[in-house]
Design an enzyme around this catalytic site. Structure first.
Site, PDB file in Angstrom:
ATOM      1  N   GLU A 111      -5.724  -8.376  -0.170  1.00  0.00           N
ATOM      2  CA  GLU A 111      -6.401  -8.078   1.099  1.00  0.00           C
ATOM      3  C   GLU A 111      -7.858  -7.776   0.812  1.00  0.00           C
ATOM      4  OE1 GLU A 111      -4.859  -5.073   3.790  1.00  0.00           O
ATOM      5  OE2 GLU A 111      -2.797  -5.725   3.398  1.00  0.00           O
ATOM      6  N   GLU A 120       0.789  -1.224   0.000  1.00  0.00           N
ATOM      7  CA  GLU A 120       0.000   0.000   0.000  1.00  0.00           C
ATOM      8  C   GLU A 120       0.829   1.286   0.000  1.00  0.00           C
ATOM      9  OE1 GLU A 120      -3.098  -0.305   2.975  1.00  0.00           O
ATOM     10  OE2 GLU A 120      -3.989  -2.015   1.945  1.00  0.00           O
TER      11      GLU A 120
HETATM   12  C1  FCB Z   1      -4.830  -2.238   5.101  1.00  0.00           C
HETATM   13  C2  FCB Z   1      -3.475  -2.587   5.671  1.00  0.00           C
HETATM   14  C3  FCB Z   1      -3.527  -3.614   6.766  1.00  0.00           C
HETATM   15  C4  FCB Z   1      -4.729  -3.441   7.653  1.00  0.00           C
HETATM   16  C5  FCB Z   1      -5.987  -3.366   6.827  1.00  0.00           C
HETATM   17  C6  FCB Z   1      -7.255  -3.261   7.630  1.00  0.00           C
HETATM   18  O1  FCB Z   1      -4.803  -0.939   4.642  1.00  0.00           O
HETATM   19  O2  FCB Z   1      -2.621  -3.066   4.679  1.00  0.00           O
HETATM   20  O3  FCB Z   1      -2.324  -3.550   7.473  1.00  0.00           O
HETATM   21  O4  FCB Z   1      -4.566  -2.337   8.451  1.00  0.00           O
HETATM   22  O5  FCB Z   1      -5.909  -2.268   5.967  1.00  0.00           O
END
Ligand code: FCB
Length: 445
Positions: free
Chosen positions: A355, A170
């Site tokens: 994610e 990110e």
């Molecule tokens: C993302 C992050 C992770 C966690 C999730 C909820 O932005 O990569 O570390 O905080 O969100």
């Protein structure tokens, strides 16, 4: 609400991979194993930055309990584990290698392989050594070489056993959230720092891809986060504001990586603050990669903030049901995003959902956690993704955030994202209903 998943493995290609993700600072326990201070330790030690001044000193104590945690991954029939290496653990002062740190990731890797879990590495998930933050962190171009050196040490030690190796988690959070919005370490609110961080993180990525290739890595990528942005109202001002948000959040990193350029609407505010000669870095930044990781949780409604300086926009609460983060649940936006990324930037490049998940106010009652809301969220997003795959978008994997309840950065330990509950007094792990449901769904052919 659902107490099981309706999807099955045979809904997807034979080589489609299901996994879970975590990150070092959020679970390991930063005070163990000779790790040096990171800028997250110092950010958390500053009043007002994190909920209840909570930090990652102990977190889930994964450093000592990793065998148990890997058993939970294997036990849920998952294929991949996306984990990160802590820069401050491997190089406590940013310059010297801590052998204990590399030993830990070596043990962790072997323990994954022993259970048939494919290791998906994230080299950096935000824990920069404080000594390098002292020297300007992402504002200072020198960080790009420090990072590539760190990556080289990690890959020399565990690269031979990685299924996939990703550089950064990110970059938007590293750049914008941490230097413009001030919500993450180093907590700056400075547009010049932001522009430099948004560029230097990409330069570090390019240099690291070269290091990984030289070390023989052939499954290299990066994990980007995205938020589809929609105008809050039908007027032109909001539409333009949403496009600016989209440019900063969704197009900046994709544009550089895949088109060797930054989007016009983002440059409008950031170009005056970029380092001299930034154009000359675009070749390096756009080194070919083998896959793109996509992190997504929600969408945003954006309105014009006419009186504020660039980017002159604000987020507006939306009407959809929300998670415990206050984030709207929108599988439709997720589907749109996956198609848009492939159509506009990545074409045939394999995509991995790296994610996706939700925070839920889970409670442990009589040894059980009934997180039906999480099962419903994941099922809706898996369904949305399946529809996109059927339209021909090459999505090769789906990764749940997260294995464990963990340290949710500035929000501390209050937000529970895990498919496994963690009691922060005893550090006991209890698989939630979603863990059991995942185990059953992934056992079905
Ligand atoms: C993302 C992050 C992770 C966690 C999730 C909820 O932005 O990569 O570390 O905080 O969100």
């Amino acid at each position: 609400m659902a107490n099981g998943f309706s999807f099955r493995r045979s809904d997807f290609a034979d080589d489609f991979l299901f996994g879970v993700a975590t990150s070092a600072y959020q679970i390991e326990g930063a005070s163990f194993g000779g790790a040096g201070p990171s800028h997250w330790d110092t950010f958390a030690a500053t009043p007002g930055n994190t909920k209840n001044a909570e930090d990652g000193a102990v977190a889930c104590d994964h450093y000592h309990r990793y065998e148990t945690d890997l058993d939970l991954i294997a036990g849920a029939n998952l294929d991949t584990y996306r984990f990160s290496t802590s820069w401050a653990r491997v190089m406590p002062d940013g310059r010297t290698v801590n052998p204990e740190g590399l030993d830990f990731y070596d043990r962790l890797t072997d323990a994954m392989l022993a259970r048939g879990i494919k290791p998906m590495l994230t080299l950096h998930h935000w824990d920069m050594p404080a000594a390098l933050a002292d020297e300007g962190g992402w504002r200072n171009r020198a960080i790009t070489d420090h990072f590539a050196t760190f990556a080289g040490h990690v890959i020399d030690r565990i690269g031979d056993r990685m299924y996939a190796s990703g550089t950064f988690n990110e970059p938007w959070c590293i750049g914008w959230l941490s230097h413009f919005l001030g919500q993450h370490a180093p907590g700056l609110r400075d547009i010049r720092a932001t522009a430099r961080a948004m560029h230097h993180v990409l330069v570090a990525h390019g240099k690291t891809v070269d290091v990984l290739r030289a070390a023989g890595q052939d499954n290299v990528g990066i994990y980007l986060n995205f938020e589809p942005a929609e105008p809050a109202n039908g007027d032109d001002g909001d539409a333009e504001a949403a496009l600016t948000y989209h440019a900063i959040y969704n197009e900046w990193f994709l544009g550089a990586l895949f088109k060797k350029r930054y989007p016009r609407r983002a440059l409008a505010g950031l170009e005056p603050h970029l380092p001299d000669g930034w154009h000359d870095d675009m070749e390096l930044i756009a080194r070919p990669i083998d896959w793109l990781g996509i992190n997504n949780y929600t969408r945003k409604l954006i309105a014009r903030a006419a009186d504020a300086p660039w980017p002159s926009l604000e987020e507006v609460p939306g009407p959809l049901p929300k998670t415990d983060m206050g984030w709207e649940i929108s599988p439709e936006s997720f589907a749109w995003l996956l198609s848009w990324i492939a159509e506009s930037h990545t074409g045939d490049l394999p995509l991995i959902v790296s994610e996706n998940g939700m925070a839920n106010p889970d409670t442990l009652i009589d040894g059980r956690v009934d997180d039906a809301a999480r099962i419903a969220y994941l099922q809706a997003h898996i369904d949305a993704m399946k529809g996109v795959i059927e339209e021909g978008v090459p999505i090769k994997g789906y990764t749940v955030w997260s294995l464990l309840d963990n340290y949710e950065w500035a929000l501390g330990y209050g937000k529970r994202f895990g498919i496994v509950h963690v009691d922060y007094d005893t550090l006991e792990r209890t698989p939630k209903a979603s863990w059991h449901a995942l185990r059953d769904a992934l056992a079905r052919g």
